[in-house]
Structure formats: structure tokens, C-alpha cells
Motif scaffolding. Structure first.
Motif, PDB file in Angstrom:
ATOM      1  N   GLY A  84      -5.334   4.290  10.113  1.00 25.83           N
ATOM      2  CA  GLY A  84      -5.421   5.714   9.802  1.00 25.83           C
ATOM      3  C   GLY A  84      -6.837   6.098   9.431  1.00 25.83           C
ATOM      4  O   GLY A  84      -7.798   5.371   9.726  1.00 25.83           O
ATOM      5  N   SER A  85      -6.974   7.232   8.729  1.00 27.60           N
ATOM      6  CA  SER A  85      -8.276   7.694   8.290  1.00 27.60           C
ATOM      7  C   SER A  85      -8.780   6.792   7.171  1.00 27.60           C
ATOM      8  O   SER A  85      -8.043   6.486   6.228  1.00 27.60           O
ATOM      9  N   PRO A  86     -10.037   6.371   7.255  1.00 29.87           N
ATOM     10  CA  PRO A  86     -10.559   5.462   6.219  1.00 29.87           C
ATOM     11  C   PRO A  86     -10.825   6.136   4.873  1.00 29.87           C
ATOM     12  O   PRO A  86     -11.238   5.445   3.929  1.00 29.87           O
ATOM     13  N   ASP A  87     -10.578   7.452   4.756  1.00 29.45           N
ATOM     14  CA  ASP A  87     -10.881   8.134   3.487  1.00 29.45           C
ATOM     15  C   ASP A  87     -10.036   7.589   2.337  1.00 29.45           C
ATOM     16  O   ASP A  87     -10.507   7.544   1.185  1.00 29.45           O
ATOM     17  N   GLY A  88      -8.806   7.208   2.588  1.00 34.55           N
ATOM     18  CA  GLY A  88      -7.934   6.768   1.488  1.00 34.55           C
ATOM     19  C   GLY A  88      -7.827   5.263   1.394  1.00 34.55           C
ATOM     20  O   GLY A  88      -7.060   4.757   0.570  1.00 34.55           O
ATOM     21  N   PHE A  89      -8.596   4.530   2.182  1.00 34.17           N
ATOM     22  CA  PHE A  89      -8.461   3.069   2.160  1.00 34.17           C
ATOM     23  C   PHE A  89      -8.920   2.491   0.822  1.00 34.17           C
ATOM     24  O   PHE A  89      -8.268   1.596   0.265  1.00 34.17           O
ATOM     25  N   ALA A  90     -10.010   2.990   0.299  1.00 32.99           N
ATOM     26  CA  ALA A  90     -10.562   2.418  -0.938  1.00 32.99           C
ATOM     27  C   ALA A  90      -9.609   2.618  -2.111  1.00 32.99           C
ATOM     28  O   ALA A  90      -9.374   1.695  -2.911  1.00 32.99           O
ATOM     29  N   ALA A  91      -9.010   3.806  -2.222  1.00 36.71           N
ATOM     30  CA  ALA A  91      -8.105   4.085  -3.335  1.00 36.71           C
ATOM     31  C   ALA A  91      -6.813   3.279  -3.214  1.00 36.71           C
ATOM     32  O   ALA A  91      -6.286   2.753  -4.205  1.00 36.71           O
ATOM     33  N   HIS A  92      -6.296   3.144  -1.981  1.00 38.51           N
ATOM     34  CA  HIS A  92      -5.038   2.437  -1.807  1.00 38.51           C
ATOM     35  C   HIS A  92      -5.212   0.929  -2.000  1.00 38.51           C
ATOM     36  O   HIS A  92      -4.285   0.251  -2.478  1.00 38.51           O
ATOM     37  N   SER A  93      -6.363   0.414  -1.678  1.00 41.80           N
ATOM     38  CA  SER A  93      -6.587  -1.036  -1.808  1.00 41.80           C
ATOM     39  C   SER A  93      -6.619  -1.467  -3.278  1.00 41.80           C
ATOM     40  O   SER A  93      -6.490  -2.659  -3.566  1.00 41.80           O
ATOM     41  N   LYS A  94      -6.768  -0.502  -4.228  1.00 42.51           N
ATOM     42  CA  LYS A  94      -6.817  -0.836  -5.649  1.00 42.51           C
ATOM     43  C   LYS A  94      -5.422  -0.886  -6.276  1.00 42.51           C
ATOM     44  O   LYS A  94      -5.274  -1.334  -7.424  1.00 42.51           O
ATOM     45  N   LEU A  95      -4.396  -0.422  -5.523  1.00 44.25           N
ATOM     46  CA  LEU A  95      -3.046  -0.413  -6.049  1.00 44.25           C
ATOM     47  C   LEU A  95      -2.423  -1.801  -5.977  1.00 44.25           C
ATOM     48  O   LEU A  95      -2.866  -2.677  -5.212  1.00 44.25           O
ATOM     49  N   LYS A  96      -1.393  -1.982  -6.753  1.00 48.52           N
ATOM     50  CA  LYS A  96      -0.694  -3.250  -6.735  1.00 48.52           C
ATOM     51  C   LYS A  96       0.094  -3.407  -5.434  1.00 48.52           C
ATOM     52  O   LYS A  96       0.153  -4.502  -4.891  1.00 48.52           O
ATOM     53  N   ALA A  97       0.685  -2.339  -4.917  1.00 47.03           N
ATOM     54  CA  ALA A  97       1.445  -2.356  -3.659  1.00 47.03           C
ATOM     55  C   ALA A  97       0.504  -1.958  -2.519  1.00 47.03           C
ATOM     56  O   ALA A  97       0.685  -0.912  -1.890  1.00 47.03           O
ATOM     57  N   ARG A  98      -0.502  -2.737  -2.290  1.00 48.20           N
ATOM     58  CA  ARG A  98      -1.499  -2.421  -1.266  1.00 48.20           C
ATOM     59  C   ARG A  98      -1.195  -3.195   0.032  1.00 48.20           C
ATOM     60  O   ARG A  98      -0.452  -4.171   0.022  1.00 48.20           O
TER      61      ARG A  98
END
Length: 269
Positions: A84-98
């Protein structure tokens, strides 16, 4: 054994492109555009990996579906690749359910295939699926047409065409004649030139010698003794040669002498 992959993507064109790229590397790919029912499909099919798009139809979001899968004790071990769009990759990679991997759109198929292979490994290609280049083979080389150099012209040489095998028969006969011994041995000597007897000696000289021997009678013992005594003496060799011709004696010049005119008798008157 092939490894099964589920592609969750609402764009049918992109979904087919990703499926083709994965299957080219030996994976088995299945596609679905239903994000809401994908969780139950994954639970039922148990694929080795899921390619999950962020933006799905009917308001579904790939990040939310990824969270459900990672919180499920039965499905949390299934690797997930977010596209998908890389804009949300950094924020989602910090979650526990990544997710396990992220690939930005537009998707580079080679990059996606490498990320998938890095997570679950590449399947071994069966022998039947190996690509073999048959463009250059011995059979194809033998089937190449020979170049056309023009129409053939038959030349009549006047000789009869040889019968197949006739030449070999002639050679066999020639070698058999050489190997067989001669039926009749060669006798005699090469032809010699006839020897011509020397010409007879002068018949007159032979007759003279014979008459001389006949003249010797029984009473001529002395003559026989003389002849026999000559035989005891060493034989002298007679040298035959050519004698030079005798020079002619000089002839005195002849002087002219006046001859008196004879007198003629005159009869008396």
C-alpha cells in the motif's frame, strides 16, 4: 512441494500480476477481493503467507485485518506482507500487531517475490518445469535446408552408369588375383638374342693347309719330327696388323724422240 500464498487485493489487475509473478517462482497463489471474509478463508485454507493490501473494497482496511490475524492464537504465526501507500508503514511497524514485511505501491513484483522468499523460502522447481532452450540442438542443425546453388545439369559422358556395388566387386577381384599364387610356375629363361657364328675363313687358305698335310707320307718322318719339334717350342704370337702401302718409285720423265719418216718405194716409170 509448492508453498501456498493468499493474495488479498481488490484490484483484479494487480492481483493477477502478483499471482503470475509468484507462480513463476514456484509458489501456488490464490486471490480474493473480499477483505471481510479473508480471515475465515485464511483460517480454512491455512496458507504459508498472506499478501494483504491496505486499501480494500467496502471500506475494509488492511491494517485492521492484520491486527485480527496477529491477535488470533491459531493464525498469528502466518507471515503477512502489507502492500500500500508507504505513509503509514512507519506508524504501523511500531505496533505490537504489526506485519512482517512492507512493500510500497506501485508494487515491484521482483521486490515482492524476494520479500516472500525471504520469509518462507523459495520452493524447489520440479524437473518438468525447467525451461530448456531447444533453439540449438543437433537435431535442428541436421534439419537445416542445404543452400540452393542453382539447377543441377546432367552431363552425358558416354559412359554407362556404374551399378551399385560393381566397383567393390572389381576391387575384390583385383585383390583376389594378387593374393592367389600362379597356377603354373614360370620356367625357362628370358629370350636371348641369337648368336651369329663368325664367317668362315678363306677357303683357299684352308685347302692349301690340307694339301700340305696330305703331301706328308709315311716316308717323311723327318718332316713329322720337324713339325712335332715345333710344338715343343714356345708358341709365338702372331700379330695381325695393317702394313702401310709401299710408296711408288719415281718415274723418269720420257723424252720425245723423233721418228724417221719411212721411205716409200717408187715404181720405175
Amino acid at each position: 512441494m509448492s508453498k501456498r500464498i493468499l493474495i488479498v487485493e481488490s484490484d483484479a489487475t494487480l492481483s493477477a500480476t502478483l499471482q503470475q509473478a509468484l507462480e513463476a517462482r514456484g509458489f501456488t497463489a490464490q486471490t480474493t477481493g473480499d477483505g471481510k471474509g479473508s480471515v475465515e478463508l485464511i483460517r480454512r485454507e491455512r496458507p504459508e503467507l498472506v499478501v494483504l493490501a491496505v486499501d480494500l473494497s467496502a471500506g475494509q482496511n488492511g491494517y485492521l485485518i492484520c491486527g485480527k490475524l496477529k491477535k488470533d492464537d491459531e493464525l498469528k504465526t502466518v507471515p503477512i506482507v502489507i502492500i500500500g501507500s508507504p505513509d503509514g508503514f512507519a506508524a504501523h511497524s511500531k505496533l505490537k500487531a504489526r506485519a512482517d514485511e512492507y512493500v510500497a505501491k506501485p508494487v515491484d513484483t521482483d521486490t515482492l517475490v524476494d520479500r516472500v522468499g525471504g520469509l518462507i523460502g523459495f520452493p524447489e522447481l520440479p524437473a518438468s518445469d525447467e525451461v530448456v532452450d531447444d533453439s540449438l540442438t543437433l537435431d535442428s542443425l541436421g534439419e537445416e535446408p542445404s543452400p540452393d546453388f542453382g539447377e543441377e545439369i546432367a552431363v552425358d559422358t558416354g559412359e554407362e552408369p556404374a551399378v551399385p556395388g560393381e566397383d567393390l566387386d572389381m576391387l575384390d577381384e583385383a585383390f583376389s588375383d594378387m593374393s592367389e599364387p600362379a597356377s603354373e610356375p614360370i620356367t625357362g629363361t628370358p629370350e636371348e638374342e641369337a648368336v651369329v657364328a663368325p664367317p668362315d675363313l678363306d677357303a683357299s687358305s684352308s685347302e692349301e693347309e690340307g694339301s700340305a698335310l696330305d703331301s706328308l707320307g709315311s716316308g717323311n718322318d723327318d718332316s713329322l719330327d720337324v713339325l712335332s719339334g715345333l710344338d715343343d717350342e714356345p708358341e709365338e704370337k702372331t700379330v695381325i696388323g695393317f702394313m702401310p702401302a709401299a710408296e711408288p718409285e719415281p718415274v723418269a720423265p720420257v723424252r720425245a724422240v723423233a721418228t724417221p719418216t719411212p721411205l716409200r718405194a717408187v715404181p720405175p716409170p
